[in-house]
Design an enzyme around this catalytic site. Structure first.
Site, mmCIF file in Angstrom:
data_model
loop_
_atom_site.group_PDB
_atom_site.id
_atom_site.type_symbol
_atom_site.label_atom_id
_atom_site.label_comp_id
_atom_site.label_asym_id
_atom_site.label_seq_id
_atom_site.Cartn_x
_atom_site.Cartn_y
_atom_site.Cartn_z
ATOM 1 N N HIS A 77 0.834 -1.195 0.000
ATOM 2 C CA HIS A 77 0.000 0.000 0.000
ATOM 3 C C HIS A 77 0.879 1.259 0.000
ATOM 4 C CE1 HIS A 77 -2.785 -3.010 1.636
ATOM 5 N NE2 HIS A 77 -3.733 -2.249 1.135
ATOM 6 N N GLU A 114 8.885 -0.420 3.968
ATOM 7 C CA GLU A 114 9.547 0.863 3.719
ATOM 8 C C GLU A 114 10.921 0.898 4.384
ATOM 9 O OE1 GLU A 114 5.454 1.294 2.520
ATOM 10 O OE2 GLU A 114 6.346 0.381 4.301
ATOM 11 N N ASP A 128 27.239 0.870 -5.517
ATOM 12 C CA ASP A 128 27.407 1.638 -6.748
ATOM 13 C C ASP A 128 28.466 2.727 -6.601
ATOM 14 O OD1 ASP A 128 26.667 2.528 -9.448
ATOM 15 O OD2 ASP A 128 25.809 4.264 -8.417
#
Length: 159
Positions: A77, A114, A128
């Site tokens: 959600h 989250e 990265d």
């Protein structure tokens, strides 16, 4: 372990209806780490990575990712996060960087995904930012540490 709420009677995936749930304060903590060569850790600590500030960029990437979790995970959600924090600390004993994220919301569903997304993306960003120096880095231990609030109550990982 309880039944999977995202699976229908015939096995199809679906988004859970949370409309009948009460809005409550919910918090989740997640962590992970990036293990690297000592020299790579030194580059990060001293701000000498070719791409720039590893800590700052990874922190912002984790925050941005937490806000986009429902865009990345199909059955999640969308949540109006109250807060999201991402801490990145150097740990010479790994050697590497530890990432801790805390997400909070007042809502009808939890913020575990989250917090986990923030950690995972912060770790990927660290990789990265430093891959030019060390392609052998490892992302490890991305896990939920604690969740508070909601119908199922509080939970904490046993150490």
């Amino acid at each position: 372990m309880s039944a999977l709420t995202h699976i229908g009677a015939t096995g199809e995936a679906h988004m859970v209806d949370v409309s009948a749930k009460t809005e409550t304060s919910r918090v989740a903590l997640a962590r992970g780490q990036v293990v690297m060569a000592r020299e790579t850790l030194r580059l990060a600590i001293e701000g000498q990575a070719k791409k720039g500030d590893v800590f700052g960029v990874a922190r912002v990437a984790g925050i941005m990712a937490a806000k986009k979790t429902s865009d990345l995970l199909p059955l999640c959600h969308p949540l109006p996060l109250s807060s999201i924090s991402v801490e990145i600390t150097a740990d010479e004993s790994l050697p590497g960087l530890r990432v801790l994220a805390e997400a909070s919301v007042t809502g009808r569903t939890g913020v575990e995904m989250e917090a986990l997304t923030a950690v995972a993306i912060a770790c990927l960003t660290i990789y990265d930012m430093l891959k030019a120096a060390d392609r052998g880095m490892r992302i490890e231990g991305v896990e939920l540490v604690e969740k508070r609030g909601g119908k199922s109550g509080d939970w904490r990982r046993a150490e």
